[in-house]
Design a protein around this motif. Structure first.
Motif, PDB file in Angstrom:
ATOM      1  N   THR A 109      -3.232  -8.428   3.146  1.00 35.49           N
ATOM      2  CA  THR A 109      -2.791  -8.586   1.758  1.00 35.49           C
ATOM      3  C   THR A 109      -3.323  -9.918   1.259  1.00 35.49           C
ATOM      4  OG1 THR A 109      -0.747  -7.317   2.033  1.00 35.49           O
ATOM      5  CG2 THR A 109      -0.827  -8.892   0.204  1.00 35.49           C
ATOM      6  N   ARG A 110      -4.120  -9.856   0.203  1.00 36.24           N
ATOM      7  CA  ARG A 110      -4.608 -11.104  -0.388  1.00 36.24           C
ATOM      8  C   ARG A 110      -3.633 -11.515  -1.478  1.00 36.24           C
ATOM      9  NH1 ARG A 110      -9.077 -13.824   0.186  1.00 36.24           N
ATOM     10  NH2 ARG A 110     -10.252 -12.115   1.110  1.00 36.24           N
ATOM     11  N   LEU A 111      -2.910 -12.578  -1.210  1.00 33.67           N
ATOM     12  CA  LEU A 111      -1.884 -13.076  -2.125  1.00 33.67           C
ATOM     13  C   LEU A 111      -2.417 -14.266  -2.908  1.00 33.67           C
ATOM     14  CD1 LEU A 111       1.094 -13.233  -3.145  1.00 33.67           C
ATOM     15  CD2 LEU A 111       1.524 -14.780  -1.222  1.00 33.67           C
ATOM     16  N   THR A 112      -2.243 -14.187  -4.216  1.00 29.47           N
ATOM     17  CA  THR A 112      -2.572 -15.316  -5.087  1.00 29.47           C
ATOM     18  C   THR A 112      -1.296 -15.762  -5.779  1.00 29.47           C
ATOM     19  OG1 THR A 112      -4.794 -14.459  -5.490  1.00 29.47           O
ATOM     20  CG2 THR A 112      -3.967 -16.119  -7.033  1.00 29.47           C
ATOM     21  N   VAL A 113      -0.990 -17.041  -5.662  1.00 30.69           N
ATOM     22  CA  VAL A 113       0.186 -17.613  -6.323  1.00 30.69           C
ATOM     23  C   VAL A 113      -0.314 -18.502  -7.461  1.00 30.69           C
ATOM     24  CG1 VAL A 113       2.291 -18.952  -6.059  1.00 30.69           C
ATOM     25  CG2 VAL A 113       1.458 -17.554  -4.150  1.00 30.69           C
TER      26      VAL A 113
END
Lengths: 114, 114
Positions: A109-113
């Protein structure tokens, strides 16, 4: 033939949000792991679990928690997401045997915050 | 802390040629396991080859083989007859402290030129 499934391939969340990353395996594996992957740093272990309701901290647990209520599911929780938690998250599972036969990984999962 | 070192951040090889990826590790254990994983652009980590430390014979899987030098703590991966599909990040890993956790190197990006 999917064996380790991560619920989201891409995720964008806001700073301060509580974030849940879900991982499910269908191979009846005892062990499950959450790793974080960053360029130039390789994979770093966040948390792992040897059994239901059992968890142990890895190398970088700060800012994260986990839940394992059922054998097949291992959730990673970001209590209050921050921009430095933008990363690729990989879930993995393995059998608990006398030997070590390696992990089966999810697709990440590529998470961007933001 | 145990460490795995991959000294080549990037490598390239011509199609059909042979390439060797280097890996050194650090452990005080006498019995442990070593692995090479491949991560193509699709992000799915795939187990390439496994080596048990108590076995002196080098592991082989089709075009992939290892040169395991236990005394030198070296575990290199040789890919013969390289194919375009071999292009990926390759990670060297070892079991940590007799447990079922894996410690990963930072990876080597392999490019295969047609």
């Amino acid at each position: 033939d999917v064996k380790v499934t991560q619920s989201s391939r891409y995720l964008v969340k806001r700073t301060g949000e509580k974030v849940f990353l879900e991982c499910v395996q269908d191979m009846d594996h005892e062990n499950m792991f959450w790793y974080r992957q960053d360029p130039g740093l390789g994979l770093r272990l966040i948390y792992f679990s040897y059994d239901v309701k059992m968890k142990e901290k890895g190398d970088i647990p700060e800012g994260y928690s986990v839940s394992r209520e059922k054998k097949e599911r291992f959730s990673l929780i970001l209590e209050s997401a921050s921009t430095n938690q933008t990363s690729m998250y990989l879930c993995a599972s393995s059998l608990r045997l006398g030997g070590n036969y390696g992990y089966t990984f999810g697709s990440g999962t590529r998470l961007t915050v933001v | 802390a145990q460490t795995v070192t991959q000294s080549q951040p990037e490598m390239s090889v011509q199609e059909a040629e042979t390439v060797t990826l280097s890996c050194t590790y650090d452990t005080s254990e006498s019995d442990y396991y070593l692995f090479w994983y491949k991560q193509p652009p699709s992000r799915q980590m795939i187990l390439v080859i496994r080596q048990e430390a108590y076995k002196q014979q080098n592991a082989t899987e089709n075009r992939f083989s290892v040169n395991f030098q236990k005394a030198a703590k070296s575990f290199s991966l040789k890919i013969s007859d390289s194919q375009l599909g071999d292009a990926a990040m390759y990670f060297c890993t070892q079991t940590q402290g007799g447990s079922e956790k894996l410690v990963f190197g930072k990876g080597t990006k392999l490019t295969v030129n047609p």
